[in-house]
Each structure stands twice: as C-alpha cells, then as structure tokens.
Motif scaffolding. Structure first.
Motif, PDB file in Angstrom:
ATOM      1  N   PHE A 112     -24.264   7.192   3.854  1.00 40.47           N
ATOM      2  CA  PHE A 112     -24.827   6.161   3.816  1.00 40.47           C
ATOM      3  C   PHE A 112     -26.116   6.270   4.447  1.00 40.47           C
ATOM      4  O   PHE A 112     -27.190   5.733   3.852  1.00 40.47           O
ATOM      5  N   GLN A 167      -3.339   3.855   6.597  1.00 39.91           N
ATOM      6  CA  GLN A 167      -3.566   3.099   5.216  1.00 39.91           C
ATOM      7  C   GLN A 167      -2.217   3.132   4.349  1.00 39.91           C
ATOM      8  O   GLN A 167      -2.385   2.238   3.379  1.00 39.91           O
ATOM      9  N   PRO A 179     -13.890   9.444   8.915  1.00 40.97           N
ATOM     10  CA  PRO A 179     -14.984   8.647   8.473  1.00 40.97           C
ATOM     11  C   PRO A 179     -16.474   8.516   9.275  1.00 40.97           C
ATOM     12  O   PRO A 179     -17.315   7.947   8.739  1.00 40.97           O
ATOM     13  N   LEU A 207     -11.908   0.364  18.355  1.00 39.67           N
ATOM     14  CA  LEU A 207     -13.258   0.798  17.360  1.00 39.67           C
ATOM     15  C   LEU A 207     -13.987  -0.482  17.401  1.00 39.67           C
ATOM     16  O   LEU A 207     -15.201  -0.588  16.823  1.00 39.67           O
ATOM     17  N   LYS A 261      -2.556  -1.028  13.592  1.00 35.63           N
ATOM     18  CA  LYS A 261      -3.900  -1.359  13.220  1.00 35.63           C
ATOM     19  C   LYS A 261      -4.607  -2.014  14.531  1.00 35.63           C
ATOM     20  O   LYS A 261      -5.589  -1.890  14.639  1.00 35.63           O
ATOM     21  N   ILE A 295     -20.313   8.500   7.612  1.00 35.82           N
ATOM     22  CA  ILE A 295     -21.386   7.783   7.307  1.00 35.82           C
ATOM     23  C   ILE A 295     -22.470   8.531   7.134  1.00 35.82           C
ATOM     24  O   ILE A 295     -23.696   7.706   6.455  1.00 35.82           O
ATOM     25  N   ASN A 299     -16.750  -1.571   2.790  1.00 34.12           N
ATOM     26  CA  ASN A 299     -15.460  -1.370   3.683  1.00 34.12           C
ATOM     27  C   ASN A 299     -14.233  -1.816   3.409  1.00 34.12           C
ATOM     28  O   ASN A 299     -13.736  -2.522   4.502  1.00 34.12           O
ATOM     29  N   GLY A 300     -14.040  -2.513   2.376  1.00 31.41           N
ATOM     30  CA  GLY A 300     -12.866  -3.357   1.971  1.00 31.41           C
ATOM     31  C   GLY A 300     -13.047  -4.841   2.217  1.00 31.41           C
ATOM     32  O   GLY A 300     -14.075  -5.333   2.686  1.00 31.41           O
ATOM     33  N   ARG A 331       0.810  -1.157  -0.060  1.00 29.41           N
ATOM     34  CA  ARG A 331       0.099  -0.040   0.212  1.00 29.41           C
ATOM     35  C   ARG A 331       0.917   1.228   0.065  1.00 29.41           C
ATOM     36  O   ARG A 331       0.337   2.351  -0.478  1.00 29.41           O
ATOM     37  N   ILE A 369     -19.109  -0.073  13.351  1.00 30.66           N
ATOM     38  CA  ILE A 369     -19.472   1.401  13.705  1.00 30.66           C
ATOM     39  C   ILE A 369     -20.450   1.673  12.699  1.00 30.66           C
ATOM     40  O   ILE A 369     -21.418   2.215  12.907  1.00 30.66           O
ATOM     41  N   ARG A 385      -8.837  -3.985   5.835  1.00 31.70           N
ATOM     42  CA  ARG A 385     -10.246  -4.078   5.865  1.00 31.70           C
ATOM     43  C   ARG A 385     -10.520  -2.754   6.921  1.00 31.70           C
ATOM     44  O   ARG A 385      -9.914  -3.010   8.249  1.00 31.70           O
ATOM     45  N   CYS A 386     -11.627  -2.051   6.750  1.00 34.62           N
ATOM     46  CA  CYS A 386     -12.059  -0.950   7.636  1.00 34.62           C
ATOM     47  C   CYS A 386     -12.380  -1.297   9.041  1.00 34.62           C
ATOM     48  O   CYS A 386     -13.100  -2.188   9.068  1.00 34.62           O
ATOM     49  N   PRO A 387     -11.566  -0.829   9.985  1.00 29.59           N
ATOM     50  CA  PRO A 387     -12.097  -1.336  11.365  1.00 29.59           C
ATOM     51  C   PRO A 387     -13.181  -0.396  11.761  1.00 29.59           C
ATOM     52  O   PRO A 387     -13.715  -0.765  12.993  1.00 29.59           O
TER      53      PRO A 387
HETATM   54  C1  HEM Z   1     -18.796   5.610   5.977  1.00 26.04           C
HETATM   55  C2  HEM Z   1     -18.653   4.340   5.974  1.00 26.04           C
HETATM   56  C3  HEM Z   1     -17.234   3.740   5.931  1.00 26.04           C
HETATM   57  C4  HEM Z   1     -16.881   3.149   4.658  1.00 26.04           C
HETATM   58  C5  HEM Z   1     -17.718   3.039   3.198  1.00 26.04           C
HETATM   59  C6  HEM Z   1     -15.429   2.826   4.791  1.00 26.04           C
HETATM   60  C7  HEM Z   1     -14.617   2.359   4.047  1.00 26.04           C
HETATM   61  C8  HEM Z   1     -13.327   1.988   4.136  1.00 26.04           C
HETATM   62  C9  HEM Z   1     -12.295   1.270   3.000  1.00 26.04           C
HETATM   63  C10 HEM Z   1     -13.186   1.067   1.530  1.00 26.04           C
HETATM   64  C11 HEM Z   1     -11.355   1.223   3.607  1.00 26.04           C
HETATM   65  C12 HEM Z   1     -10.191   0.721   3.038  1.00 26.04           C
HETATM   66  C13 HEM Z   1      -9.870  -0.796   2.823  1.00 26.04           C
HETATM   67  C14 HEM Z   1      -8.651  -1.336   2.280  1.00 26.04           C
HETATM   68  O1  HEM Z   1      -7.738  -0.675   1.908  1.00 26.04           O
HETATM   69  O2  HEM Z   1      -8.568  -2.484   2.131  1.00 26.04           O
HETATM   70  C15 HEM Z   1     -11.471   1.684   4.808  1.00 26.04           C
HETATM   71  C16 HEM Z   1     -10.194   1.617   5.731  1.00 26.04           C
HETATM   72  C17 HEM Z   1     -10.418   2.443   6.979  1.00 26.04           C
HETATM   73  N1  HEM Z   1     -11.693   2.777   7.842  1.00 26.04           N
HETATM   74 FE1  HEM Z   1     -13.141   2.839   6.906  1.00 26.04          FE
HETATM   75  N2  HEM Z   1     -15.207   3.013   6.067  1.00 26.04           N
HETATM   76  C18 HEM Z   1     -16.313   3.753   6.594  1.00 26.04           C
HETATM   77  C19 HEM Z   1     -16.434   3.976   7.937  1.00 26.04           C
HETATM   78  C20 HEM Z   1     -15.266   4.055   8.923  1.00 26.04           C
HETATM   79  C21 HEM Z   1     -15.368   4.476  10.334  1.00 26.04           C
HETATM   80  C22 HEM Z   1     -16.674   4.791  10.927  1.00 26.04           C
HETATM   81  C23 HEM Z   1     -14.162   4.462  10.828  1.00 26.04           C
HETATM   82  C24 HEM Z   1     -13.793   4.762  12.107  1.00 26.04           C
HETATM   83  C25 HEM Z   1     -14.544   4.720  13.271  1.00 26.04           C
HETATM   84  C26 HEM Z   1     -13.323   4.048   9.756  1.00 26.04           C
HETATM   85  C27 HEM Z   1     -11.834   3.914   9.692  1.00 26.04           C
HETATM   86  C28 HEM Z   1     -10.906   3.303   8.764  1.00 26.04           C
HETATM   87  C29 HEM Z   1      -9.708   3.159   9.137  1.00 26.04           C
HETATM   88  C30 HEM Z   1      -8.841   3.687  10.198  1.00 26.04           C
HETATM   89  C31 HEM Z   1      -9.103   2.756   7.764  1.00 26.04           C
HETATM   90  C32 HEM Z   1      -7.781   2.191   7.412  1.00 26.04           C
HETATM   91  C33 HEM Z   1      -7.466   0.662   7.692  1.00 26.04           C
HETATM   92  C34 HEM Z   1      -6.213   0.161   7.438  1.00 26.04           C
HETATM   93  O3  HEM Z   1      -5.510   0.747   6.360  1.00 26.04           O
HETATM   94  O4  HEM Z   1      -5.878  -0.887   7.900  1.00 26.04           O
HETATM   95  N3  HEM Z   1     -14.038   3.869   8.636  1.00 26.04           N
HETATM   96  N4  HEM Z   1     -12.728   2.153   5.221  1.00 26.04           N
END
Ligand code: HEM
Length: 425
Positions: free
Chosen positions: A249, A84, A242, A102, A95, A246, A351-352, A65, A367, A361-363
């Motif tokens: 959605f 990320q 993030p 979370l 992570k 929400i 969310n991955g 990445r 939530i 994958r999104c933690p």
């Molecule tokens: C609005 C709805 C959300 C969507 C559609 C979403 C989607 C995603 C996607 C597609 C990824 C990347 C997965 C990948 O790279 O393989 C991601 C990563 C991440 N998301 Fe979400 N997310 C959402 C909400 C949230 C919320 C509510 C939080 C925290 C409270 C959050 C925190 C993160 C973090 C920290 C990452 C990076 C994880 C990593 O790189 O290991 N996301 N999200």
C-alpha cells in the motif's frame, strides 16, 4: 426459492487466473447478479460481491472459516492453525490477544514513532540521486520497525534476508512453480526463527516487559494451556508478515502521489483530514487481497436463493471496494469521497468487514492506516524526490498486484526537519 445463478463455463479456474481481482465482479456483471455458482478446478464454489453479500458473509450462524483457506495459502501466507482458521469462542479468545496487543492507541503510536525514526535513519544514509526501489526499502524499514516494536532481536546482518522472506510469503500464495516453493521455504525458515525465540522466552521465564514476544509466548488458550510453540510462532508471524506487507500500500501511495498530482497541495497544506482521506482512498482504490473464503455452516435462503450446507464461498473484496452502488465513480481516485463517509463496515473491505472482536476483521487495520500516514507525511514533508522513467503499470491479473518497476524514486534532497516546521520556527 430459486437455485443460485450458474456460471455457464465448465470450469473457471483459467478465467480466475486471467482476470484476477476482476474475476468475480466481471462474472457478476455478465450474469446480472451479486451471487453465482461456478467451478474452480472442478470444485463447486459460490462467489458473491457487494455490501449486502458482505453482511451475509459475516453472519456467524451461516459461515465457518475452518478449512476454507486453501492449503497452498496456509503453507505460505497464513500458516496452519492460526487465528484465521478458528471459529466461535476459540476465535474470540485468540482474537482478544491480537486486539489487546495491536489496537491500543499507545502501542500504535510507539510503532509509528519507531517507524518514522527508521525512515529518517534510512534516508540520512541514502546517497542523494541514487535510485531507490521504494517497495524493497519499505519492506526492510517495516521489518526493522515491527521486529524492534515486538521485542524480537534482528541483527542488521539478517535484515535483508528476513524482510525478503516475509515478502516471499506474501507474494507466493497464488503463484505457481518455483515462486510458490520459495514462499513455502520462506515460511518454514520464519517459523523456525520465531519458534526458537518463543522457546527461548519461555526458558528464561516471564519477564516484566510488555513486548509482543512476551505476550504471545505466554498466551494461554481457554483451557489455560500455553499454545504449542509452533502455533505461537504462526500467530506472532501474523503480526510481522502483514506489517511488512504494508509496503504494497505504501508503494501504491507513492504511485497515487505521482499519478494524481492534485493530491499534493492539500497534503502539503496540513488540511486536518486530507491525509486520512488519502490513505483510505489508497486502501479502497488499489488492489491488495482479492477475496475472502468461508464455508456455509448450514443450508439457508438469501434474497430468494438457496445456499446448500458446506459450500465454499468467496466474498469479493476488490469488487466491493469498486462497487458503483457503494462508491460514486468507483474507478476515479478521489480522497474527498471520504469527507462524508458514514464509516460503513461492509463497503470498504480492504481489511475485512464487520467487527474486530466478534468477526475476522483485521486487527492490524489501525496500524496499517497509521504507518501509511507516517510514510506519506515523510515523503511529502521531508523528502524531495524524482520519479525516473520506468514501467509503473500493474496488472489486475497478478495477485498480489504491484507496479512492474516496484516504484523507483530518486531522492534529490532530504530534510530531517519538515520544511513547514522550518518556516514556523
Ligand atoms: C497491509 C495491509 C493489510 C491488509 C490489506 C490486511 C487485510 C486483512 C484482511 C482482508 C483480513 C481478513 C478479514 C476477514 O477474514 O474477514 C485480515 C486479517 C488479519 N490481519 Fe490484516 N491486513 C493488513 C495489515 C495487517 C497488519 C499490519 C496486521 C498486524 C499487525 C494484520 C493482522 C491480521 C490478523 C491477525 C488477521 C486475522 C484476524 C482474524 O482472523 O480474526 N493485518 N487482514
């Protein structure tokens, strides 16, 4: 061994702007393939779609990445040096902080309770029959809820400004001109704000509190060093921003309630699983992130095709969520499709995919799901509203996509106690 199918266009950057979320799946259809090579702004890029491609994309010996996120996205949406952009052990270590903070059921419930209380408080003050732009209100309520939950002081006088800034960071990554620069400014001011909170927390010493602010301020890397305050701020913003996102959605949930009225009866009847299916279907059906980016770590062969080392590769999220091989009649909104869903980790990519611990994958997925349920329950049980005439269309060329009107509702009755409970009493 074959070379990857080639997009015949000299450069497809314009086509990407024109087709947005449908760019990769459209090209795949024309070229009769799940993977192809193209050029975006003269840069060679591999694009792929589908569950098998997702499985490949998450193989860590094949993809990295670091550096894959374009600078314009880092300067607005994600920030620099956040989780990320990490790989391997440093990623797993960082992570773990997110997963601990979370993904515990007790923590998620605490946030859900706060969020529900904030919807009630907002609606108790809202004059009946006055129009509400649901997207804007949801952003504010989410911002208020997540800051309170994370232990970050947010005076009422700053709420609008902070919620709007998170909104701009989300909205501006793929935009050009002024909108993009507004997003950069918004990120800068959010990073200054949260860095100051981190420094203040460190200056007063560790507290006996389990707030996210404390956890991120005192998190140590694998060598035992505190994160630079700016990086700790980027990571805490990776929770705040993030959560505010929400709202997108939530807005699509209200659109779905309006456009597919047959979902109301099972939602009102307290069917034990229907609300989960509805939320899953909103997350599958409506657009959010279009694709993910990574670099090939080494040369390899997949399905007979040769991948070279160092190729920027995009995995299609929207196209995979709408892939007819994974989803029966994918362009039909049908929550009941989730009644016998095998919980596959590579077909619903909103969310991955893959695992939370070892992959990106999104933690915040749990939530996201939980807060959407709170909001839909609130709309169905506590609020009676009308949808005035407005432009509800949205374009899949806009990333992120949103109904043009940002979903206007007119609340006509608010019941603090759900109608159902009143009847049960
Ligand atoms: C609005 C709805 C959300 C969507 C559609 C979403 C989607 C995603 C996607 C597609 C990824 C990347 C997965 C990948 O790279 O393989 C991601 C990563 C991440 N998301 Fe979400 N997310 C959402 C909400 C949230 C919320 C509510 C939080 C925290 C409270 C959050 C925190 C993160 C973090 C920290 C990452 C990076 C994880 C990593 O790189 O290991 N996301 N999200």
């Amino acid at each position: 061994m074959a070379t990857l199918p080639q997009d015949p266009a000299l450069d497809s950057a314009f086509s990407l702007l024109r087709h947005g979320y449908r760019f990769i799946s459209g090209k795949c259809r024309t070229l009769h393939t799940d993977v192809f090579r193209t050029r975006l702004l003269l840069r060679p890029v591999v694009c792929m779609q589908g569950a098998e491609a997702a499985r490949l994309f998450y193989e860590q010996d094949k993809f990295l990445r670091h550096g894959a996120m374009p600078a314009r996205i880092q300067k607005t949406l994600t920030g620099v040096d956040g989780v990320q952009s990490l790989d391997g052990q440093p990623h797993r270590h960082r992570k773990h902080l997110f997963i601990r903070q979370l993904m515990s059921p007790a923590r998620i419930e605490a946030l859900a309770t706060l969020h529900q209380a904030h919807w009630h408080a907002a609606m108790a003050q809202w004059p009946l029959n006055r129009r509400m732009v649901l997207f804007d209100e949801a952003q504010k309520i989410l911002c208020q809820s997540v800051c309170a939950w994370a232990g970050i002081p947010l005076p009422a006088s700053e709420l609008n400004q902070r919620a709007q800034a998170f909104g701009r960071m989300i909205d501006s990554g793929a935009r050009l001109g002024l909108a993009h620069w507004r997003g950069r400014r918004a990120r800068k001011s959010a990073e200054q704000w949260i860095s100051a909170e981190i420094k203040k927390t460190r200056a007063t010493g560790p507290e006996n509190s389990d707030s996210l602010l404390q956890a991120f301020a005192w998190h140590r890397d694998e060598q035992g060093h505190l994160l630079p305050a700016g990086v700790a701020a980027v990571e805490l913003i990776n929770v705040l921003r993030p959560t505010v996102a929400i709202a997108q959605f939530m807005t699509f949930s209200v659109l779905a309630l309006h456009e597919y009225p047959y979902v109301r009866a099972p939602l009102e009847s307290s069917h034990p699983d229907y609300l989960d299916w509805f939320v899953l279907e909103v997350r599958r059906f409506y657009p959010f992130f279009p694709f993910l980016a990574a670099y090939t770590r080494q040369a390899f062969t997949w399905q007979g095709f040769e991948f070279q080392k160092g190729m920027l590769t995009l995995l299609d999220i929207y196209g995979t969520n709408h892939d007819p091989r994974c989803w029966y009649q994918p362009d039909t909104f049908n929550p009941e499709r989730f009644s016998n869903w095998p919980q596959d980790h590579y077909t619903l990519l909103a969310n991955g995919g893959a695992t939370y611990e070892h992959h990106h994958r999104c933690p915040g997925e749990w939530i996201t799901h939980r807060l959407m349920k709170v909001m839909v329950r609130f709309l169905v049980d506590n609020l009676h509203y009308e949808i005035p005439a407005q432009d509800l269309s949205f374009s899949l060329a806009d990333m992120p996509a949103l109904p043009k009107s940002r979903m206007i509702i007119r609340p006509v009755a608010y019941q603090p106690v759900p109608r159902k409970e009143m009847h049960d009493a």
